[in-house]
Scaffold this active site. Structure first.
Site, PDB file in Angstrom:
ATOM      1  N   HIS A  68       0.845  -1.201   0.000  1.00  0.00           N
ATOM      2  CA  HIS A  68       0.000   0.000   0.000  1.00  0.00           C
ATOM      3  C   HIS A  68       0.885   1.258   0.000  1.00  0.00           C
ATOM      4  O   HIS A  68       0.683   2.172  -0.806  1.00  0.00           O
ATOM      5  CB  HIS A  68      -0.889  -0.072   1.250  1.00  0.00           C
ATOM      6  CG  HIS A  68      -1.677   1.160   1.563  1.00  0.00           C
ATOM      7  ND1 HIS A  68      -3.049   1.153   1.615  1.00  0.00           N
ATOM      8  CD2 HIS A  68      -1.300   2.425   1.878  1.00  0.00           C
ATOM      9  CE1 HIS A  68      -3.477   2.366   1.928  1.00  0.00           C
ATOM     10  NE2 HIS A  68      -2.432   3.161   2.100  1.00  0.00           N
ATOM     11  N   GLU A  69       1.886   1.269   0.885  1.00  0.00           N
ATOM     12  CA  GLU A  69       2.791   2.427   0.968  1.00  0.00           C
ATOM     13  C   GLU A  69       3.617   2.576  -0.311  1.00  0.00           C
ATOM     14  O   GLU A  69       3.852   3.682  -0.781  1.00  0.00           O
ATOM     15  CB  GLU A  69       3.722   2.300   2.173  1.00  0.00           C
ATOM     16  CG  GLU A  69       3.037   2.533   3.506  1.00  0.00           C
ATOM     17  CD  GLU A  69       2.327   3.868   3.574  1.00  0.00           C
ATOM     18  OE1 GLU A  69       2.902   4.873   3.117  1.00  0.00           O
ATOM     19  OE2 GLU A  69       1.184   3.911   4.056  1.00  0.00           O
ATOM     20  N   HIS A  72       1.765   4.421  -2.961  1.00  0.00           N
ATOM     21  CA  HIS A  72       1.841   5.883  -2.797  1.00  0.00           C
ATOM     22  C   HIS A  72       3.180   6.393  -3.336  1.00  0.00           C
ATOM     23  O   HIS A  72       3.250   7.366  -4.072  1.00  0.00           O
ATOM     24  CB  HIS A  72       1.786   6.275  -1.314  1.00  0.00           C
ATOM     25  CG  HIS A  72       0.452   6.131  -0.676  1.00  0.00           C
ATOM     26  ND1 HIS A  72      -0.686   6.690  -1.187  1.00  0.00           N
ATOM     27  CD2 HIS A  72       0.070   5.509   0.468  1.00  0.00           C
ATOM     28  CE1 HIS A  72      -1.701   6.414  -0.383  1.00  0.00           C
ATOM     29  NE2 HIS A  72      -1.271   5.693   0.624  1.00  0.00           N
ATOM     30  N   ASP A 170      -5.870   8.554   3.789  1.00  0.00           N
ATOM     31  CA  ASP A 170      -5.628   8.925   2.396  1.00  0.00           C
ATOM     32  C   ASP A 170      -6.810   9.682   1.811  1.00  0.00           C
ATOM     33  O   ASP A 170      -6.645  10.600   1.011  1.00  0.00           O
ATOM     34  CB  ASP A 170      -5.361   7.667   1.573  1.00  0.00           C
ATOM     35  CG  ASP A 170      -4.103   6.969   2.032  1.00  0.00           C
ATOM     36  OD1 ASP A 170      -3.145   7.673   2.395  1.00  0.00           O
ATOM     37  OD2 ASP A 170      -4.082   5.729   2.037  1.00  0.00           O
TER      38      ASP A 170
HETATM   39 ZN    ZN Z   1      -2.158   5.181   2.457  1.00  0.00          ZN
END
Ligand code: ZN
Length: 364
Positions: A68-69, A72, A170
């Protein structure tokens, strides 16, 4: 003590584990071990196997938080933002970026990439579980396959939770990007933070009403995160386009390395500054501050010299650096001032107090 340590790097980004992670990982593993199937592995024998499955599930869960990171970070890097590191900690992960992209469209896409990744991982796992494992009795009886179900549902929860339109999730960034199209960046941040706080309060009340203490706890995390984002954006925007040389003190008061600590105490009372560069024959030797003095017992002060107690490793910035970067440096190193050095010579000093004054003046 270092609060995080590096475990490797992906796409050139250092991946770090925060120490709270070492606490949370066993906690998650334990929760999986005591929860009934398919949410956990309660009743799986022998206990060795039960705990092995639980630890494996916890590790895979954190691997999906890392993905997930990374999503980004990948988007941010495409927009030319430098990622310093990714740290996995208590509530998931945090990507440290040098700066956030200020173009609303870019920020929205970057913020959305994380939850989207979680939802995709979740959907794939749930699809596999629903179509191949659940209908097949020989597989669905075996607890190892419940890992896929747990990963699937947890990733969907992670994706949905992060899409809540509230800072610091987010979704809060997506919301800010939406606001930023029709108002200033600071105003947009304030509006998005206000939604986050309102949401946190509702969540806390709901939690107290149903008697579940997890809700107030998460609400507190959201509330604090929203306030923090609001404050740091305010500071960053206020200091935008101000250079260190515009606000530094140019007439620098320095002291000699041979001065006694006793004399230095007297000197500080007179000049009313808490820290001084130490100069000898036009050369910078170090920095001495009130904290350095405090380490010397009063009886030893007449005999001790400034050169005995000063910090030789000087933290400095060039005069054309951004004031906001100097503030970041001061905050991250937890120091009171930075020296301003151009081509090896001292041209000024910038203290935390100077920066606070500028912030006060500018925000009025
Ligand atoms: Zn996030």
């Amino acid at each position: 003590m270092k609060s995080s340590f590096k475990i490797g790097s992906v796409m050139g980004i250092p991946i770090k584990l925060h120490i709270t992670f070492l606490l949370v990982l066993p906690m998650f593993a334990y929760v999986f071990a005591i929860n009934p199937q398919p949410f956990g592995f309660e009743g799986v024998e022998p206990p060795m196997t039960r705990y092995a499955f639980s630890v494996l599930t916890a590790l895979l869960l954190f691997a999906s938080i890392l993905l997930h990171e990374l999503a980004h970070s990948y988007m941010a890097m495409r927009y030319g933002v430098n990622i310093e590191s990714i740290t996995l900690f208590l509530f998931g992960g945090v990507s440290a970026m040098e700066e956030m992209p200020r173009k609303p469209g870019q920020e929205a896409k970057m913020a959305f990439a994380g939850p989207l990744t979680s939802l995709i991982i979740g959907a794939i796992c749930l699809f596999i579980y629903g179509n191949f494992i659940s209908p097949n009795p020989s597989l669905s009886q075996s607890p190892i396959y419940h890992i896929i179900w747990i990963l699937g549902s947890m990733n969907v929860v992670l994706g949905v939770f992060n899409l809540l339109p509230a800072f610091p999730m987010d979704g809060g960034r997506v919301l800010r990007a939406f606001y930023a199209r029709r108002m200033s960046y600071v105003k947009a941040t304030q509006s998005a933070a206000a939604v986050g706080k309102f949401f946190a309060i509702l969540m806390a009340i709901f939690g107290l009403y149903v008697g579940n203490l997890w809700f107030p706890l998460i609400a507190l995390f959201i509330y604090v995160g929203a306030s923090e984002e609001e404050r740091s954006t305010q500071v960053e925007v206020t200091l935008e386009n101000i250079l260190v040389k515009d606000i530094m003190s140019k007439n620098v008061v320095s002291v000699q390395p041979s001065m006694s600590v006793e004399e230095l105490v007297q000197f500080m009372f007179e000049k009313k500054h808490m820290g001084y560069p130490v100069m000898e024959g036009g050369n910078l030797k170090g920095v001495v501050t009130f904290t350095d003095i405090e380490r010397v017992p009063a009886l030893d002060r007449p005999a001790a010299q400034v050169s005995d107690i000063m910090t030789r490793n000087v933290i400095s910035v060039p005069s054309d650096a951004q004031a906001s970067d100097a503030l970041k440096l001061i905050t991250s190193k937890n120091i009171g001032r930075v020296l301003v050095i151009d081509n090896g010579s001292l041209v000024g000093i910038l203290s935390r107090t100077d920066l606070v004054h500028v912030l006060r003046l500018r925000s009025e």
